[in-house]
Design an enzyme around this catalytic site. Structure first.
Site, PDB file in Angstrom:
ATOM      1  N   GLN A   9      76.443  43.316  37.355  1.00 13.41           N
ATOM      2  CA  GLN A   9      76.025  44.649  36.878  1.00 13.41           C
ATOM      3  C   GLN A   9      76.451  45.707  37.891  1.00 13.41           C
ATOM      4  OE1 GLN A   9      71.809  45.030  36.078  1.00 13.41           O
ATOM      5  NE2 GLN A   9      72.055  47.040  35.117  1.00 13.41           N
ATOM      6  N   HIS A  54      72.503  48.075  29.717  1.00 13.56           N
ATOM      7  CA  HIS A  54      73.468  48.305  28.634  1.00 13.56           C
ATOM      8  C   HIS A  54      73.947  46.968  28.114  1.00 13.56           C
ATOM      9  CE1 HIS A  54      75.406  48.362  32.564  1.00 13.56           C
ATOM     10  NE2 HIS A  54      76.447  47.758  32.000  1.00 13.56           N
TER      11      HIS A  54
END
Ligand code: 5GP
Ligand code: ZN
Length: 115
Positions: free
Chosen positions: A95, A101
């Site tokens: 990430q 997301h």
């Protein structure tokens, strides 16, 4: 969060074309696409990562996976051919943006395992 790039995009502070928007979620094309179709599905609310979803967020999580994914997959024409959903989480998960997301990636044959 004031210094969060996805909060700025979701809030309209950074102008971005949305492929999908509703009261709780936006989706837009990834700046650095990994496939012909690469969409980021982003809750408007700042949640850093998936394990920070709380009981209050169950409707939001379900909305993303029950409604939004299907609508976008149909819109970009990958619902029949198939696609991949990815949620990179934390440092070892890869990430790089600290606002939860979901990557919706498609338009080519995917390989496994991922890198
Ligand atoms: P992560 O590595 O956190 O799973 O994914 C972050 C993604 O956001 C990356 O694929 C990166 O290309 C994308 N990204 C980073 N900044 C921006 C931006 O300002 N606009 C868009 N459209 N995508 C971004
Ligand atoms: Zn944010």
């Amino acid at each position: 969060m004031s210094d969060c790039i996805f909060c700025k995009i979701a809030g309209g502070e950074i102008k971005t074309d949305f492929i999908y928007e509703d009261e709780t979620v936006v989706a837009f094309r990834d700046l650095n696409p990994q496939a012909p179709e690469h969409i980021l599905i982003v809750p408007k609310k700042h949640v850093a990562k998936i394990i920070d979803f709380s009981a209050d967020d169950k409707n939001l999580a379900a909305h993303i996976f029950v409604d939004v994914v299907e609508e976008i997959a149909k819109k970009i024409g990958v619902d029949e051919k198939g696609f991949r959903l990815v949620i990179n989480t934390g440092e070892e998960g890869g990430q790089t943006v600290g606002h939860l997301h979901v990557h919706l990636i498609g338009g080519r044959k995917m390989t496994w395992p991922p890198g």
